[in-house]
Every structure is written in structure tokens, then in C-alpha cells.
Design a protein around this motif. Sequence first.
Motif, PDB file in Angstrom:
ATOM      1  N   GLY A 183       0.799  -1.226   0.000  1.00 10.73           N
ATOM      2  CA  GLY A 183       0.000   0.000   0.000  1.00 10.73           C
ATOM      3  C   GLY A 183       0.831   1.274   0.000  1.00 10.73           C
ATOM      4  O   GLY A 183       0.292   2.375   0.081  1.00 10.73           O
ATOM      5  N   LYS A 184       2.149   1.144  -0.095  1.00  9.96           N
ATOM      6  CA  LYS A 184       3.050   2.309  -0.118  1.00  9.96           C
ATOM      7  C   LYS A 184       3.094   2.909  -1.519  1.00  9.96           C
ATOM      8  O   LYS A 184       3.089   2.190  -2.519  1.00  9.96           O
ATOM      9  CB  LYS A 184       4.472   1.908   0.294  1.00  9.96           C
ATOM     10  CG  LYS A 184       4.569   1.198   1.622  1.00  9.96           C
ATOM     11  CD  LYS A 184       4.519   2.165   2.748  1.00  9.96           C
ATOM     12  CE  LYS A 184       4.761   1.430   4.068  1.00  9.96           C
ATOM     13  NZ  LYS A 184       4.214   2.138   5.183  1.00  9.96           N
ATOM     14  N   ILE A 185       3.181   4.236  -1.570  1.00 10.94           N
ATOM     15  CA  ILE A 185       3.252   4.946  -2.847  1.00 10.94           C
ATOM     16  C   ILE A 185       4.715   5.072  -3.266  1.00 10.94           C
ATOM     17  O   ILE A 185       5.577   5.416  -2.459  1.00 10.94           O
ATOM     18  CB  ILE A 185       2.601   6.332  -2.724  1.00 10.94           C
ATOM     19  CG1 ILE A 185       1.114   6.168  -2.456  1.00 10.94           C
ATOM     20  CG2 ILE A 185       2.844   7.169  -3.979  1.00 10.94           C
ATOM     21  CD1 ILE A 185       0.384   7.457  -2.159  1.00 10.94           C
ATOM     22  N   SER A 186       4.986   4.792  -4.560  1.00  7.88           N
ATOM     23  CA  SER A 186       6.340   4.910  -5.090  1.00  7.88           C
ATOM     24  C   SER A 186       6.278   5.310  -6.564  1.00  7.88           C
ATOM     25  O   SER A 186       5.196   5.430  -7.142  1.00  7.88           O
ATOM     26  CB  SER A 186       7.088   3.588  -4.939  1.00  7.88           C
ATOM     27  OG  SER A 186       6.474   2.593  -5.726  1.00  7.88           O
ATOM     28  N   ASP A 187       7.424   5.501  -7.156  1.00 11.00           N
ATOM     29  CA  ASP A 187       7.557   5.799  -8.594  1.00 11.00           C
ATOM     30  C   ASP A 187       6.673   6.977  -9.033  1.00 11.00           C
ATOM     31  O   ASP A 187       5.971   6.892 -10.040  1.00 11.00           O
ATOM     32  CB  ASP A 187       7.243   4.568  -9.441  1.00 11.00           C
ATOM     33  CG  ASP A 187       8.154   3.382  -9.120  1.00 11.00           C
ATOM     34  OD1 ASP A 187       9.294   3.620  -8.690  1.00 11.00           O
ATOM     35  OD2 ASP A 187       7.707   2.241  -9.289  1.00 11.00           O
ATOM     36  N   ILE A 188       6.735   8.061  -8.296  1.00 14.20           N
ATOM     37  CA  ILE A 188       5.928   9.246  -8.616  1.00 14.20           C
ATOM     38  C   ILE A 188       6.558   9.959  -9.804  1.00 14.20           C
ATOM     39  O   ILE A 188       7.769  10.197  -9.831  1.00 14.20           O
ATOM     40  CB  ILE A 188       5.849  10.197  -7.413  1.00 14.20           C
ATOM     41  CG1 ILE A 188       5.257   9.467  -6.201  1.00 14.20           C
ATOM     42  CG2 ILE A 188       5.041  11.437  -7.751  1.00 14.20           C
ATOM     43  CD1 ILE A 188       5.390  10.235  -4.895  1.00 14.20           C
ATOM     44  N   ALA A 189       5.730  10.302 -10.801  1.00 10.58           N
ATOM     45  CA  ALA A 189       6.235  10.991 -11.991  1.00 10.58           C
ATOM     46  C   ALA A 189       5.209  12.024 -12.462  1.00 10.58           C
ATOM     47  O   ALA A 189       4.000  11.793 -12.381  1.00 10.58           O
ATOM     48  CB  ALA A 189       6.500   9.985 -13.104  1.00 10.58           C
ATOM     49  N   ILE A 190       5.710  13.142 -12.947  1.00  8.78           N
ATOM     50  CA  ILE A 190       4.846  14.170 -13.525  1.00  8.78           C
ATOM     51  C   ILE A 190       4.646  13.833 -15.003  1.00  8.78           C
ATOM     52  O   ILE A 190       5.611  13.767 -15.764  1.00  8.78           O
ATOM     53  CB  ILE A 190       5.470  15.572 -13.377  1.00  8.78           C
ATOM     54  CG1 ILE A 190       5.703  15.906 -11.902  1.00  8.78           C
ATOM     55  CG2 ILE A 190       4.602  16.622 -14.053  1.00  8.78           C
ATOM     56  CD1 ILE A 190       6.540  17.158 -11.681  1.00  8.78           C
ATOM     57  N   ILE A 191       3.408  13.626 -15.395  1.00  6.54           N
ATOM     58  CA  ILE A 191       3.080  13.297 -16.786  1.00  6.54           C
ATOM     59  C   ILE A 191       2.845  14.574 -17.588  1.00  6.54           C
ATOM     60  O   ILE A 191       3.283  14.704 -18.715  1.00  6.54           O
ATOM     61  CB  ILE A 191       1.813  12.409 -16.863  1.00  6.54           C
ATOM     62  CG1 ILE A 191       2.001  11.140 -16.038  1.00  6.54           C
ATOM     63  CG2 ILE A 191       1.453  12.090 -18.298  1.00  6.54           C
ATOM     64  CD1 ILE A 191       3.121  10.254 -16.482  1.00  6.54           C
ATOM     65  N   ARG A 192       2.129  15.535 -16.979  1.00  4.06           N
ATOM     66  CA  ARG A 192       1.860  16.822 -17.627  1.00  4.06           C
ATOM     67  C   ARG A 192       2.020  17.919 -16.588  1.00  4.06           C
ATOM     68  O   ARG A 192       1.500  17.814 -15.476  1.00  4.06           O
ATOM     69  CB  ARG A 192       0.437  16.869 -18.187  1.00  4.06           C
ATOM     70  CG  ARG A 192       0.169  18.154 -18.946  1.00  4.06           C
ATOM     71  CD  ARG A 192      -1.255  18.315 -19.446  1.00  4.06           C
ATOM     72  NE  ARG A 192      -1.859  17.064 -19.848  1.00  4.06           N
ATOM     73  CZ  ARG A 192      -3.168  16.847 -19.846  1.00  4.06           C
ATOM     74  NH1 ARG A 192      -4.003  17.789 -19.470  1.00  4.06           N
ATOM     75  NH2 ARG A 192      -3.659  15.693 -20.218  1.00  4.06           N
ATOM     76  N   ASP A 193       2.738  18.982 -16.957  1.00  6.75           N
ATOM     77  CA  ASP A 193       2.998  20.084 -16.037  1.00  6.75           C
ATOM     78  C   ASP A 193       2.581  21.385 -16.696  1.00  6.75           C
ATOM     79  O   ASP A 193       2.655  21.519 -17.917  1.00  6.75           O
ATOM     80  CB  ASP A 193       4.482  20.117 -15.685  1.00  6.75           C
ATOM     81  CG  ASP A 193       4.797  20.951 -14.452  1.00  6.75           C
ATOM     82  OD1 ASP A 193       3.874  21.566 -13.892  1.00  6.75           O
ATOM     83  OD2 ASP A 193       5.975  20.981 -14.055  1.00  6.75           O
TER      84      ASP A 193
END
Length: 90
Positions: A17-27
Motif C-alpha cells: 500500500g506504499k506509494i512509489s515511482d511518482i512521476a509528472i506526466i503533464r505540467d
Amino acid sequence: MDIQGVVVVSFVVNEEGKISDIAIIRDIGGGCGEEAVRVVKLMPDWKPGTTATGPAKTSYTLPFRFRLEGGKKEKKKKKKVQDSDTPLGN
């Protein structure tokens, strides 16, 4: 200058349930992408995805709508001051 639009962030919720691999797709700029990432990092643990064999990694895409107004401050007009020779209230 006003900034508005949608920032799209993707991330993975692992088997615990941990959040990982955060990426901005559109900025949209103005620091909005970084703010969306900061908010995702503050999220509590999620319930992991499940398959027939148990918990599984699951990827998510989350939109953040921003509407930032301002940036430039307007100058305030100075009030006229009465001459000291003129009586007040006339």
C-alpha cells in the motif's frame, strides 16, 4: 500573471500500500508539478490492488487542477492631503 490548468501525476501503489515511482506526466509550470508531487508524497498508505493470488502493484494517474491568480500587485493610489490652511470639514 495567472496560471491555470491540469497537472497529471502518475504513481504506483505496491503490495503493502506504499506509494512509489511518482512521476509528472503533464505540467503547467509555476511550480505546480512539484506541488502535486509533494501532495502525493503526503498521502497516507493506500489499499493495494488485488488479484486472485493476492495483493498486487497497481499504477494510478491522478489529475490536479490548479487556478492561481495574481502575481503582480497593483499600486495603491495615494490620497490627497488637505493643506494645513484649509479648515477640515468644508
